[in-house]
Design an enzyme around this catalytic site. Structure first.
Site, PDB file in Angstrom:
ATOM      1  N   SER A 141      -2.881   3.563   3.050  1.00  0.00           N
ATOM      2  CA  SER A 141      -4.342   4.027   3.503  1.00  0.00           C
ATOM      3  C   SER A 141      -4.845   2.871   4.417  1.00  0.00           C
ATOM      4  O   SER A 141      -4.028   2.006   4.735  1.00  0.00           O
ATOM      5  CB  SER A 141      -5.118   3.465   2.138  1.00  0.00           C
ATOM      6  OG  SER A 141      -6.361   3.700   2.098  1.00  0.00           O
ATOM      7  N   TYR A 155      -6.588  -1.144  -5.779  1.00  0.00           N
ATOM      8  CA  TYR A 155      -6.103   0.157  -4.787  1.00  0.00           C
ATOM      9  C   TYR A 155      -5.521  -0.651  -3.539  1.00  0.00           C
ATOM     10  O   TYR A 155      -4.388  -0.380  -3.255  1.00  0.00           O
ATOM     11  CB  TYR A 155      -7.410   1.018  -4.349  1.00  0.00           C
ATOM     12  CG  TYR A 155      -6.855   1.940  -3.653  1.00  0.00           C
ATOM     13  CD1 TYR A 155      -6.286   3.337  -3.980  1.00  0.00           C
ATOM     14  CD2 TYR A 155      -7.395   2.215  -2.358  1.00  0.00           C
ATOM     15  CE1 TYR A 155      -5.972   4.349  -3.278  1.00  0.00           C
ATOM     16  CE2 TYR A 155      -7.005   2.900  -1.397  1.00  0.00           C
ATOM     17  CZ  TYR A 155      -6.395   4.212  -1.800  1.00  0.00           C
ATOM     18  OH  TYR A 155      -5.973   5.124  -1.120  1.00  0.00           O
ATOM     19  N   LYS A 159      -1.686  -0.308  -2.138  1.00  0.00           N
ATOM     20  CA  LYS A 159      -1.457   0.055  -0.475  1.00  0.00           C
ATOM     21  C   LYS A 159      -0.953  -0.986   0.412  1.00  0.00           C
ATOM     22  O   LYS A 159      -0.246  -0.303   1.229  1.00  0.00           O
ATOM     23  CB  LYS A 159      -2.995   0.838  -0.237  1.00  0.00           C
ATOM     24  CG  LYS A 159      -3.326   1.884  -0.944  1.00  0.00           C
ATOM     25  CD  LYS A 159      -2.063   2.964  -1.157  1.00  0.00           C
ATOM     26  CE  LYS A 159      -2.803   4.267  -1.700  1.00  0.00           C
ATOM     27  NZ  LYS A 159      -1.694   5.551  -1.825  1.00  0.00           N
TER      28      LYS A 159
HETATM   29  N1  LIG Z   1      -8.695  11.031   0.481  1.00  0.00           N
HETATM   30  C1  LIG Z   1      -8.857   9.959   1.155  1.00  0.00           C
HETATM   31  O1  LIG Z   1      -9.652   9.500   1.956  1.00  0.00           O
HETATM   32  C2  LIG Z   1      -7.430   8.944   1.132  1.00  0.00           C
HETATM   33  C3  LIG Z   1      -7.678   7.895   2.137  1.00  0.00           C
HETATM   34  C4  LIG Z   1      -6.538   7.069   2.407  1.00  0.00           C
HETATM   35  C5  LIG Z   1      -5.497   7.141   1.481  1.00  0.00           C
HETATM   36  N2  LIG Z   1      -5.379   8.266   0.573  1.00  0.00           N
HETATM   37  C6  LIG Z   1      -4.192   8.734  -0.295  1.00  0.00           C
HETATM   38  O2  LIG Z   1      -3.855   9.772   0.065  1.00  0.00           O
HETATM   39  C7  LIG Z   1      -2.867  10.203  -1.255  1.00  0.00           C
HETATM   40  C8  LIG Z   1      -3.323  11.368  -1.703  1.00  0.00           C
HETATM   41  O3  LIG Z   1      -4.843  11.258  -2.195  1.00  0.00           O
HETATM   42  P1  LIG Z   1      -5.601  12.381  -2.045  1.00  0.00           P
HETATM   43  O4  LIG Z   1      -6.852  11.843  -1.448  1.00  0.00           O
HETATM   44  O5  LIG Z   1      -5.274  13.665  -1.510  1.00  0.00           O
HETATM   45  O6  LIG Z   1      -6.242  12.677  -3.446  1.00  0.00           O
HETATM   46  P2  LIG Z   1      -6.320  13.986  -4.759  1.00  0.00           P
HETATM   47  O7  LIG Z   1      -6.679  13.510  -5.785  1.00  0.00           O
HETATM   48  O8  LIG Z   1      -6.766  15.178  -3.987  1.00  0.00           O
HETATM   49  O9  LIG Z   1      -4.654  14.254  -4.527  1.00  0.00           O
HETATM   50  C9  LIG Z   1      -3.695  13.330  -5.502  1.00  0.00           C
HETATM   51  C10 LIG Z   1      -2.893  14.127  -6.036  1.00  0.00           C
HETATM   52  O10 LIG Z   1      -1.924  13.265  -6.937  1.00  0.00           O
HETATM   53  C11 LIG Z   1      -1.558  13.638  -8.141  1.00  0.00           C
HETATM   54  N3  LIG Z   1      -1.079  12.682  -9.039  1.00  0.00           N
HETATM   55  C12 LIG Z   1      -2.003  11.561  -9.417  1.00  0.00           C
HETATM   56  N4  LIG Z   1      -1.043  10.963 -10.513  1.00  0.00           N
HETATM   57  C13 LIG Z   1      -0.045  11.448 -10.120  1.00  0.00           C
HETATM   58  C14 LIG Z   1       1.386  11.500 -10.870  1.00  0.00           C
HETATM   59  N5  LIG Z   1       1.402  10.337 -11.873  1.00  0.00           N
HETATM   60  N6  LIG Z   1       2.349  11.992 -10.744  1.00  0.00           N
HETATM   61  C15 LIG Z   1       2.132  12.914  -9.684  1.00  0.00           C
HETATM   62  N7  LIG Z   1       1.039  13.349  -9.257  1.00  0.00           N
HETATM   63  C16 LIG Z   1       0.157  12.503  -9.368  1.00  0.00           C
HETATM   64  C17 LIG Z   1      -3.009  14.412  -8.293  1.00  0.00           C
HETATM   65  O11 LIG Z   1      -2.739  15.230  -9.598  1.00  0.00           O
HETATM   66  C18 LIG Z   1      -3.474  15.016  -7.192  1.00  0.00           C
HETATM   67  O12 LIG Z   1      -2.993  16.389  -7.031  1.00  0.00           O
HETATM   68  C19 LIG Z   1      -3.079   9.135  -2.178  1.00  0.00           C
HETATM   69  O13 LIG Z   1      -1.683   8.134  -2.239  1.00  0.00           O
HETATM   70  C20 LIG Z   1      -4.086   8.334  -1.561  1.00  0.00           C
HETATM   71  O14 LIG Z   1      -4.268   6.976  -2.128  1.00  0.00           O
HETATM   72  C21 LIG Z   1      -6.334   9.041   0.399  1.00  0.00           C
END
Ligand SMILES: NC(=O)c1ccc[n+]([C@@H]2O[C@H](COP(=O)([O-])OP(=O)(O)OC[C@H]3O[C@@H](n4cnc5c(N)ncnc54)[C@H](O)[C@@H]3O)[C@@H](O)[C@H]2O)c1
Length: 279
Positions: A141, A155, A159
């Site tokens: 992230s 978090y 990260k």
């Molecule tokens: N959305 C943002 O702005 C953003 C920014 C920076 C980083 N991220 C990172 O991107 C990644 C994806 O997040 P997102 O934003 O798409 O969120 P999201 O919640 O839409 O998707 C995350 C997915 O991970 C799954 N998940 C959660 N715990 C789990 C587990 N124990 N085993 C298997 N699957 C599991 C959830 O069910 C979900 O489908 C994460 O690592 C998040 O930290 C997101």
């Protein structure tokens, strides 16, 4: 270093593939002809998204080493080999560090850090063993570069760890002239369900300080540039084609990273003044 510009016919696994960024990456991979397995803890969305985008859905809990090992075995049984692994599943609940329970710490570390470690442990040997170009991408992230995000200290802890793990892995693979390239993905704001992370927390925690704030009510956040997950998929595939090991989505956020580096540079400057740089 390996670059992969054509993913057609390659076998890819995307954890957290039932939603958000994982879904966006999986969708683009399918559109470009890859055989894609999405792995997720949420069975309903997993099955629906797999059908919708044309992927195989395998229920997996990344925080459980045996579950990730079983995922790797099922992928090999079905497709014979794996070329692309996206350790992407993650959660982002909010709490002040001083208020967090140990169970809170354990859960977020189990998913965001151990989830990635389990993926590396189970899949890296498989990515290496066929000798064909392969890629391992871990989702960190912008919170892996800069920890200054209210409520997201835990978090950021996870990260930063994913950033360190992946940078070390990328160097290790480079030194051994491996067929595998490792990359860290550091997204900025992307439309997803991350603001509802607590939905996937197992019900075994008796006390917790985690909350989930409604980010749509935060004017400062709302004013930022929000990407669609499929755009992140495009950015990631372009980076793979160039053989990159750092993938960012929001170039306009660089000043935040530079400011952090400048604070560290200043500390070194002060130390040089005080200690004359002697060890
Ligand atoms: N959305 C943002 O702005 C953003 C920014 C920076 C980083 N991220 C990172 O991107 C990644 C994806 O997040 P997102 O934003 O798409 O969120 P999201 O919640 O839409 O998707 C995350 C997915 O991970 C799954 N998940 C959660 N715990 C789990 C587990 N124990 N085993 C298997 N699957 C599991 C959830 O069910 C979900 O489908 C994460 O690592 C998040 O930290 C997101």
């Amino acid at each position: 270093m390996t670059a992969i510009s054509d993913v057609s016919g390659l076998v890819a696994v995307v954890t957290g593939g039932a939603s958000g960024i994982g879904r966006g990456i999986a969708q683009r991979l399918v559109e470009r002809g890859a055989h894609v397995v999405i792995a997720d803890i949420e069975k309903g969305p997993l099955d629906a998204v797999a059908e919708e985008i044309g992927a195989v859905g395998l229920r997996t809990d990344v925080s459980d080493a045996a579950s990730v090992q079983a995922l790797a075995e099922q992928v090999v049984d079905r497709f014979g080999k794996v070329h692309l692994l996206f350790n992407n599943a993650g959660v982002a609940p909010e709490a002040g560090l001083a208020e967090m329970t140990l169970a809170d710490w354990r859960w977020i570390l189990d998913v965001n850090l151990h989830g990635v470690i389990h993926g590396v442990h189970a899949f890296l040997p498989l990515l290496k063993e066929h000798g064909e170009p392969a890629y391992l991408v871990n989702t960190s992230s912008m919170g892996g570069f800069v920890a200054d995000m209210p409520g997201l200290g835990a978090y950021a802890t996870t990260k930063f760890a994913v950033m360190g793990l992946t940078e070390a892995l990328a160097q290790e693979l480079r030194r051994e002239d491996s067929n595998v390239t490792a990359a860290v993905l550091a997204p900025g704001t992307v439309r997803s369900n991350i603001a509802r992370s607590l939905r996937t927390r197992p019900a075994d925690a008796d006390t917790s300080s985690f909350v989930q704030n409604d980010i749509s009510q935060n004017a400062e956040l709302a004013a930022l540039r929000w990407l669609d997950p499929a755009e992140v998929g495009d950015i990631v595939l372009a980076a793979l084609a160039r053989g990159e090991s750092h993938i960012v989505t929001h170039p306009e956020w660089y000043p935040m990273v530079a400011e952090h580096s400048a604070a560290i540079e200043a500390a070194f400057g002060r130390a040089a003044g005080t200690h004359k740089g002697e060890l």
